[in-house]
Scaffold this active site. Structure first.
Site, mmCIF file in Angstrom:
data_model
loop_
_atom_site.group_PDB
_atom_site.id
_atom_site.type_symbol
_atom_site.label_atom_id
_atom_site.label_comp_id
_atom_site.label_asym_id
_atom_site.label_seq_id
_atom_site.Cartn_x
_atom_site.Cartn_y
_atom_site.Cartn_z
ATOM 1 N N ARG A 126 0.769 -1.154 0.060
ATOM 2 C CA ARG A 126 -0.026 -0.218 -0.053
ATOM 3 C C ARG A 126 0.793 1.243 0.049
ATOM 4 N NH1 ARG A 126 -2.758 -3.025 3.530
ATOM 5 N NH2 ARG A 126 -4.678 -4.155 2.841
ATOM 6 N N LYS A 148 3.850 11.692 -10.901
ATOM 7 C CA LYS A 148 2.870 10.720 -11.367
ATOM 8 C C LYS A 148 3.724 9.389 -11.843
ATOM 9 C CE LYS A 148 0.221 14.054 -14.429
ATOM 10 N NZ LYS A 148 -0.241 14.647 -15.814
ATOM 11 N N GLU A 190 11.324 19.463 -24.119
ATOM 12 C CA GLU A 190 10.631 19.997 -22.743
ATOM 13 C C GLU A 190 11.209 21.281 -22.134
ATOM 14 O OE1 GLU A 190 7.942 18.144 -21.954
ATOM 15 O OE2 GLU A 190 8.362 16.168 -22.891
ATOM 16 N N LYS A 232 8.467 23.337 -13.049
ATOM 17 C CA LYS A 232 7.705 22.241 -12.794
ATOM 18 C C LYS A 232 7.120 22.208 -11.375
ATOM 19 C CE LYS A 232 5.985 17.564 -13.874
ATOM 20 N NZ LYS A 232 5.973 16.480 -14.395
ATOM 21 N N GLU A 242 -3.558 17.873 -11.023
ATOM 22 C CA GLU A 242 -4.007 18.402 -12.434
ATOM 23 C C GLU A 242 -5.579 18.601 -12.404
ATOM 24 O OE1 GLU A 242 -2.015 16.085 -15.545
ATOM 25 O OE2 GLU A 242 -3.070 17.390 -16.996
ATOM 26 N N ARG A 246 -2.105 22.497 -13.913
ATOM 27 C CA ARG A 246 -0.925 21.707 -14.214
ATOM 28 C C ARG A 246 -1.251 21.290 -15.681
ATOM 29 N NH1 ARG A 246 1.600 16.579 -10.681
ATOM 30 N NH2 ARG A 246 2.982 15.934 -12.400
ATOM 31 N N ASN A 250 1.118 20.814 -20.547
ATOM 32 C CA ASN A 250 0.982 20.134 -21.748
ATOM 33 C C ASN A 250 0.952 21.020 -23.061
ATOM 34 O OD1 ASN A 250 0.051 17.605 -20.581
ATOM 35 N ND2 ASN A 250 -1.795 18.310 -20.306
ATOM 36 N N HIS A 253 1.364 19.385 -26.414
ATOM 37 C CA HIS A 253 1.358 17.883 -26.053
ATOM 38 C C HIS A 253 0.089 17.215 -26.737
ATOM 39 C CE1 HIS A 253 4.652 18.072 -23.629
ATOM 40 N NE2 HIS A 253 4.711 16.808 -23.252
ATOM 41 N N HIS A 257 1.423 14.141 -28.562
ATOM 42 C CA HIS A 257 0.792 12.692 -28.327
ATOM 43 C C HIS A 257 0.353 12.171 -29.239
ATOM 44 C CE1 HIS A 257 0.605 13.600 -23.773
ATOM 45 N NE2 HIS A 257 1.913 13.011 -24.262
ATOM 46 N N HIS A 270 9.218 11.044 -27.938
ATOM 47 C CA HIS A 270 8.412 12.157 -27.450
ATOM 48 C C HIS A 270 8.541 13.554 -27.710
ATOM 49 C CE1 HIS A 270 5.376 13.501 -24.643
ATOM 50 N NE2 HIS A 270 6.525 14.161 -23.854
#
Ligand SMILES: NC(=O)c1ccc[n+]([C@@H]2O[C@H](COP(=O)([O-])OP(=O)(O)OC[C@H]3O[C@@H](n4cnc5c(N)ncnc54)[C@H](O)[C@@H]3O)[C@@H](O)[C@H]2O)c1
Ligand SMILES: [Zn+2]
Length: 366
Positions: A126, A148, A190, A232, A242, A246, A250, A253, A257, A270
């Site tokens: 957990r 994340k 980035e 960041k 998010e 946040r 993107n 992106h 993506h 990427h």
């Protein structure tokens, strides 16, 4: 002496706060860093085959010297390792080594290892503590920061995951010396993104010192990695999960993506795909929120200076648009864009009419 360089960036999240150490020779000192953070006992070092071969032993030695009982495990390098099969193998390794609730995980590698090992830590018993030791530009300025974690599913990327903040991030810039050129350049996309959305000075600096950036000048790398992490960290502090702000991360992106997917994963790295997405977003920004033509030119030129593409010839707009439609971040299938009013200032949640999107896509290479 190289060792004198180092810088800390705080990710301020109340009781989940942590520090990002950025500098040289940090890997060799990781044992004492962990001890200093109250981490002792058993740990599982998770890496990939390429990174593990280069730095695994170093790290293992450093942790052992601090009295930490570390077991090393490597997954095959590459995106395919962000899978439930690899995750299951890691659970077994953790159980076999006898990790308990006071133990910890160390992620040594790029974003693939960081996301996978982070999710292992988030779910094992957990949730146990973990340290990120990022070894790519992408992981140093992006994936290792913000909590994340997750794995891919056959149905899509990052569909299973958790928010789980690391206990510390140790970014040893020396590891970047062995990063393949294409990965390095891709990661710089980035960094350019942070300049466009939040820091005109960072953008200027990248422009002026593009050659030194490409030469991987350590002093300059420390500056730009630290500044990127600060940006960041600020965004994550204000919006950890998010809910809103946040989304600004993107920039480039939404389309990026989709390009990765349409061109089939692996064709574009990427950062290469989001470079195209950023050029696209810059053109949309010029038409919708007043980004100056000169700024669009500068964004294109900086990305080109880093060897990044500005178009994705071969990807039809209809396919890109359809992929955006099924993206989990689209609101009711209506894409929202992050647009830049000027270099260093952006807004999120912008709707743009279909006709303009298509027109801009078709004009990208012209
Ligand atoms: N969690 C987040 O917030 C977040 C953010 C951005 C990206 N990501 C994820 O990160 C992943 C991409 O990360 P990445 O770009 O770091 O890719 P990666 O982890 O696949 O690393 C790229 C390649 O470089 C090799 N490598 C890494 N460090 C090296 C070094 N120092 N020397 C030599 N080779 C090295 C790796 O073995 C790999 O082959 C994706 O899965 C993406 O979804 C997550
Ligand atoms: Zn990205």
């Amino acid at each position: 002496m190289l060792e004198s360089m180092a810088r800390d960036v705080l990710v301020d999240l109340g009781e989940r706060s942590y520090t990002i150490d950025i500098g040289l020779s940090l890997l060799a000192n990781a044992g004492s860093t962990c001890s200093g953070l109250g981490l002792s006992g058993k740990c599982l070092i998770v890496s990939d085959s390429d990174v593990g071969e280069r730095y695994g032993e170093n790290l293992h030695t450093a942790l052992s010297a601090a009295g930490i009982d570390a077991r090393f495990v490597a997954v095959p390098s590459g995106e395919n390792s962000k899978s439930h099969e690899q995750l299951l193998a890691l659970y077994h390794a953790a159980l076999e080594h006898g990790l308990d609730r006071s133990s910890f995980v160390v992620a040594l590698g790029g974003g693939v290892v960081g996301d996978l090992a982070g999710y292992l830590a988030a779910t094992y018993l957990r949730g146990i503590r973990y340290i990120q030791i990022p070894t790519t530009i992408v992981s140093m300025v992006d994936s290792a920061v913000g909590g994340k974690t997750g794995i891919n599913m056959p149905e899509g990327k990052n569909l299973i995951g958790a928010f789980w903040q690391p206990h510390a991030v140790i970014a040893d810039l020396e590891t970047l010396a062995t990063l393949p050129d294409r990965e390095y350049r891709s990661g710089l996309a980035e960094v350019v993104k942070y300049g466009v959305i939040a820091d005109a000075e960072l953008f200027d600096r990248l422009e002026i010192q593009a050659a030194d950036v490409l030469a991987r000048d350590p002093g300059l790398l420390e500056e730009i990695v630290a500044r990127s992490c600060e940006i960041k960290a600020d965004v994550v502090r204000d919006d950890e999960r998010e809910g809103g702000l946040r989304a600004i991360l993107n920039y480039g992106h939404t389309v990026g993506h989709a390009i990765e997917k349409v061109a089939s994963y692996g064709t574009f790295l990427h950062g290469e795909a989001i470079a195209v997405g950023m050029v696209f977003a810059a053109e949309v920004s010029a038409r919708r929120v007043g980004l100056q033509a000169e700024s669009v030119k500068r964004i294109r030129a900086l990305l080109a200076a880093f060897g990044l593409p500005g178009t994705a010839t071969g990807c039809a707009w209809s396919a890109v648009r359809e992929t955006i439609r099924v993206d989990k971040k689209s609101v009711a299938s209506n894409p929202r864009f992050v647009l830049a009013e000027s270099i260093g200032r952006a807004q999120f949640g912008c709707e743009v009419e279909e006709k303009l999107l298509e027109e801009i896509w078709n004009g990208l290479g012209k």
